[in-house]
Design an enzyme around this catalytic site. Structure first.
Site, PDB file in Angstrom:
ATOM      1  N   ILE A 221      36.782  45.351  30.590  1.00 45.27           N
ATOM      2  CA  ILE A 221      37.689  46.035  29.669  1.00 45.27           C
ATOM      3  C   ILE A 221      37.141  46.011  28.247  1.00 45.27           C
ATOM      4  O   ILE A 221      37.219  47.005  27.515  1.00 45.27           O
ATOM      5  CB  ILE A 221      39.082  45.371  29.707  1.00 45.27           C
ATOM      6  CG1 ILE A 221      39.738  45.594  31.075  1.00 45.27           C
ATOM      7  CG2 ILE A 221      39.977  45.910  28.591  1.00 45.27           C
ATOM      8  CD1 ILE A 221      41.004  44.778  31.286  1.00 45.27           C
TER       9      ILE A 221
ATOM     10  N   ASP B 164      31.756  31.930  20.964  1.00 42.62           N
ATOM     11  CA  ASP B 164      32.533  31.227  21.981  1.00 42.62           C
ATOM     12  C   ASP B 164      33.937  31.056  21.426  1.00 42.62           C
ATOM     13  O   ASP B 164      34.155  30.274  20.490  1.00 42.62           O
ATOM     14  CB  ASP B 164      31.899  29.869  22.274  1.00 42.62           C
ATOM     15  CG  ASP B 164      32.668  29.060  23.304  1.00 42.62           C
ATOM     16  OD1 ASP B 164      33.700  29.551  23.795  1.00 42.62           O
ATOM     17  OD2 ASP B 164      32.235  27.935  23.617  1.00 42.62           O
ATOM     18  N   VAL B 165      34.922  31.778  21.987  1.00 41.64           N
ATOM     19  CA  VAL B 165      36.274  31.731  21.420  1.00 41.64           C
ATOM     20  C   VAL B 165      36.939  30.377  21.623  1.00 41.64           C
ATOM     21  O   VAL B 165      38.004  30.116  21.043  1.00 41.64           O
ATOM     22  CB  VAL B 165      37.176  32.849  21.992  1.00 41.64           C
ATOM     23  CG1 VAL B 165      36.625  34.220  21.639  1.00 41.64           C
ATOM     24  CG2 VAL B 165      37.387  32.696  23.495  1.00 41.64           C
TER      25      VAL B 165
ATOM     26  N   ASN C 194      40.202  40.341  23.321  1.00 39.87           N
ATOM     27  CA  ASN C 194      40.084  40.654  24.742  1.00 39.87           C
ATOM     28  C   ASN C 194      39.487  39.523  25.574  1.00 39.87           C
ATOM     29  O   ASN C 194      39.711  39.456  26.777  1.00 39.87           O
ATOM     30  CB  ASN C 194      39.236  41.920  24.914  1.00 39.87           C
ATOM     31  CG  ASN C 194      38.896  42.191  26.354  1.00 39.87           C
ATOM     32  OD1 ASN C 194      39.739  42.649  27.128  1.00 39.87           O
ATOM     33  ND2 ASN C 194      37.661  41.883  26.748  1.00 39.87           N
TER      34      ASN C 194
ATOM     35  N   SER D 100      48.603  41.024  30.292  1.00 38.44           N
ATOM     36  CA  SER D 100      48.518  41.295  31.727  1.00 38.44           C
ATOM     37  C   SER D 100      49.895  41.533  32.307  1.00 38.44           C
ATOM     38  O   SER D 100      50.910  41.030  31.789  1.00 38.44           O
ATOM     39  CB  SER D 100      47.868  40.112  32.451  1.00 38.44           C
ATOM     40  OG  SER D 100      47.952  40.249  33.862  1.00 38.44           O
TER      41      SER D 100
ATOM     42  N   TYR E  33      47.075  31.452  35.390  1.00 39.18           N
ATOM     43  CA  TYR E  33      46.739  32.699  34.700  1.00 39.18           C
ATOM     44  C   TYR E  33      47.998  33.339  34.126  1.00 39.18           C
ATOM     45  O   TYR E  33      48.017  33.789  32.974  1.00 39.18           O
ATOM     46  CB  TYR E  33      46.046  33.653  35.668  1.00 39.18           C
ATOM     47  CG  TYR E  33      45.604  34.949  35.049  1.00 39.18           C
ATOM     48  CD1 TYR E  33      44.514  34.988  34.182  1.00 39.18           C
ATOM     49  CD2 TYR E  33      46.270  36.142  35.323  1.00 39.18           C
ATOM     50  CE1 TYR E  33      44.108  36.184  33.606  1.00 39.18           C
ATOM     51  CE2 TYR E  33      45.873  37.333  34.760  1.00 39.18           C
ATOM     52  CZ  TYR E  33      44.794  37.346  33.898  1.00 39.18           C
ATOM     53  OH  TYR E  33      44.384  38.533  33.323  1.00 39.18           O
TER      54      TYR E  33
ATOM     55  N   LYS F 237      48.976  34.267  30.177  1.00 41.12           N
ATOM     56  CA  LYS F 237      49.268  35.625  29.714  1.00 41.12           C
ATOM     57  C   LYS F 237      50.711  35.758  29.226  1.00 41.12           C
ATOM     58  O   LYS F 237      50.998  36.563  28.332  1.00 41.12           O
ATOM     59  CB  LYS F 237      48.960  36.633  30.823  1.00 41.12           C
ATOM     60  CG  LYS F 237      47.477  36.759  31.125  1.00 41.12           C
ATOM     61  CD  LYS F 237      46.669  37.145  29.889  1.00 41.12           C
ATOM     62  CE  LYS F 237      45.203  37.353  30.194  1.00 41.12           C
ATOM     63  NZ  LYS F 237      44.421  37.813  29.011  1.00 41.12           N
TER      64      LYS F 237
ATOM     65  N   THR G  38      46.154  45.234  38.059  1.00 44.17           N
ATOM     66  CA  THR G  38      44.876  44.724  38.573  1.00 44.17           C
ATOM     67  C   THR G  38      43.778  45.729  38.254  1.00 44.17           C
ATOM     68  O   THR G  38      43.823  46.873  38.716  1.00 44.17           O
ATOM     69  CB  THR G  38      44.951  44.471  40.082  1.00 44.17           C
ATOM     70  OG1 THR G  38      46.022  43.570  40.351  1.00 44.17           O
ATOM     71  CG2 THR G  38      43.652  43.853  40.576  1.00 44.17           C
ATOM     72  N   VAL G  39      42.820  45.296  37.464  1.00 42.84           N
ATOM     73  CA  VAL G  39      41.780  46.182  36.953  1.00 42.84           C
ATOM     74  C   VAL G  39      40.483  45.953  37.727  1.00 42.84           C
ATOM     75  O   VAL G  39      40.138  44.819  38.072  1.00 42.84           O
ATOM     76  CB  VAL G  39      41.549  45.945  35.448  1.00 42.84           C
ATOM     77  CG1 VAL G  39      40.524  46.937  34.897  1.00 42.84           C
ATOM     78  CG2 VAL G  39      42.867  46.067  34.691  1.00 42.84           C
TER      79      VAL G  39
END
Length: 253
Positions: A20, A55-56, A82, A134, A147, A151, A179-180
């Site tokens: 994405i 590195d976030v 993202n 998400s 997860y 989100k 769902t991508v």
């Protein structure tokens, strides 16, 4: 979005080297924006995009990368948060260390990057932040406890940020993809006992009957980031083929 609608704007996309993020960075550039991609592996980022290692999960890394991006672009108007990682399993399946790792990247990573970018965004006449959230934030999905928790936090954080910064002229929104078809989903499918059956199941739970394309999510992100959405803030835009809102009868009935 019309061609070159984003000309003159400066954008930063985290996790922009694939999936994405990559689709978003390219679409921003196609719209005329100058784009810096922050990623753990930016070596594959191609011109006109600018790849920067970041590195976030590391505050010093984020601050350095955001400052480098601002120097390179001459400022920051758009921030796309993202970068994120996935996790599978029920609430019982992941140890504390994995909970900490996923939340650190998916939630605190947004806080770190936004904190570093705010001084630059405050100087922009059209500042916008878009967070990748998400469907898992708003719908109960099996085997996605960790997860989903991360989100759900992103969704709440988006609303709080929008409230905090609206009077500074900074808009904050998020997108909620279904769902991508991304490399991460590809790896999940590859690890399944029957990858084809698992793919069919994922496609079937989305009312339009297929996985969401990364480019479709990118189009939503760029819309929210652009000047045409100047009165849109505190919004979660679903890009899920109707999964969040539609309740269809089974096919053939």
């Amino acid at each position: 979005m019309t061609t070159h609608e984003l000309t003159g704007l400066r954008a930063v996309v985290t996790g922009g080297a694939s999936g994405i993020g990559q689709a978003t960075a390219r679409r921003l550039a196609d719209g005329g924006a100058e784009v810096a991609v922050l990623d753990l592996e930016p070596s594959g980022v191609e011109a006109p995009l600018h790849g920067i290692n970041a590195d976030v999960a590391d505050d010093a890394s984020v601050r350095s990368a955001v400052q480098r991006a601002a120097d390179l672009l001459g400022g920051i108007d758009i921030l796309v948060n993202n970068a994120g990682i996935g996790a599978a399993g029920t609430v019982a399946d992941n140890p504390d260390t994995e909970w900490q790792r996923v939340l650190d990247v998916n939630v605190v990573g947004i806080a770190r990057t936004t904190r570093a970018a705010l001084p630059h965004l405050r100087r922009s006449p059209c500042a916008a932040i878009v967070n990748t959230c998400s469907i898992a934030a708003t719908a109960g999905l099996p085997q996605r406890a960790l997860y989903s928790a991360s989100k759900g936090a992103v969704h709440a954080l988006t609303l709080a940020m929008a409230a905090d910064h609206v009077r500074e002229g900074i808009r904050v929104n998020c997108v909620n993809p279904g769902t991508v078809d991304t490399p991460w989903v590809g790896r999940l499918l590859a690890a399944a006992d029957d990858p084809e059956a698992e793919r069919r199941a994922l496609e079937a739970r989305q009312p339009h009957g297929r996985l969401v394309a990364a480019e479709e999510v990118a189009a939503a992100i760029v819309h929210l980031a652009g000047p045409g959405a100047g009165s849109v803030t505190g919004t979660a835009l679903a890009v899920d083929g109707g999964m969040s809102g539609l309740r269809l009868r089974p096919a053939g009935t």
